[in-house]
Design a protein around this motif. Structure first.
Motif: not given
Length: 259
Positions: A1-8, A21-25, A30-39
């Motif tokens: 999974m590639l985590l994007r960290l935009p600055v604008s 996909v927005p990750v929030g905190g 996280w638990a859902t992604w571990q179960r169903d797969g990461f975007p």
């Protein structure tokens, strides 16, 4: 999974358009992604300035709950402090709690502040109400509101795995200032999380009609009782007697604080 960290905002729009996909905190997904797969791509707004605002009339979606302090109204500050453990509050964000959580502990507080939402979409930024944000699960950029005269929040103790605890939030806003020969007009707003649902109600009143001097029978002033009756018979008629007593207690206190 590639985590994007935009600055604008512009960069965030680009990643959103690419399917990030927005990750929030990440406390909820996280638990859902571990179960169903990461975007393939996820995106955090933690470095976007507009999502990190913290002040008396606005709050960014990327602000973690632990950071919410006396720069915001008491109702929102107390709501944030009531969420989970210290470890959760150090990671959970405003946007994740409001949009990604089933409990939405901040929602009653945001509703009584009559907060408006700024949302981020692939084609731009726009303002909308919280009802649309929750129904369509928009990417929240931030909230803004008018400063209340007084506000309060209470969350009753709950049991792990049990029914969500009762939450009562109240706020008083000035609608029209007092002018010579006229009394000021105010509005009392109340929101109650009862189970997973949230009930809301509001009632206008003029200064002087909600004076909190006790009557001989100890029931409170005529004005306050009238406001409570209006609320009880409209928005909150389904509440249990115990829940209504908490509403009564908090409304009486916030009206007194508003002066």
């Amino acid at each position: 999974m590639l985590l994007r960290l935009p600055v604008s905002v512009t960069e965030a729009q680009q990643y959103l358009a690419e399917g990030a996909v927005p990750v929030g905190g990440a406390t909820l997904v996280w638990a859902t992604w571990q179960r169903d797969g990461f975007p393939e791509q996820a995106m955090s707004l933690r470095h976007v300035p507009e999502a990190n605002v913290l002040g008396p009339r606005s709050l960014g979606a990327a602000v973690v709950l632990e950071r919410i302090d006396d720069r915001v109204p008491r109702v929102l500050r107390d709501a944030a402090a009531s969420v989970g453990t210290g470890a959760v509050r150090r990671a959970a964000t405003v946007g994740g709690n409001l949009v990604g959580s089933a409990l939405r502990c901040l929602l009653p507080a945001a509703l009584v502040l009559d907060a408006r939402a700024t949302v981020l979409e692939p084609d731009g930024v726009r303002e909308t109400d919280l009802t649309e944000v929750l129904a369509k699960r928009h990417l929240l950029l931030g909230l803004h509101w008018r400063e209340p005269l007084a506000s309060a929040h209470c969350k009753q103790p709950g049991e792990a795995g049990g029914r969500p605890p009762l939450v009562v939030a109240t706020a008083v806003h000035e609608e029209h200032e007092e002018r010579e020969g006229h009394t000021a007009s105010r509005r009392l707003r109340v929101a109650v999380r009862d189970g997973y649902g949230v009930l809301t109600g509001s009632v206008p009143y003029s200064t002087g009609t909600a004076d909190n001097t006790d009557n001989a029978d100890g029931t409170g002033s005529t004005g306050t009782e009238q406001l409570l009756r209006t609320l009880r018979h409209s928005a909150f008629h389904t509440l249990s007697p115990a829940a209504w007593e908490e509403v009564r207690r908090q409304v009486t206190g916030v009206l007194a604080s508003a002066g």
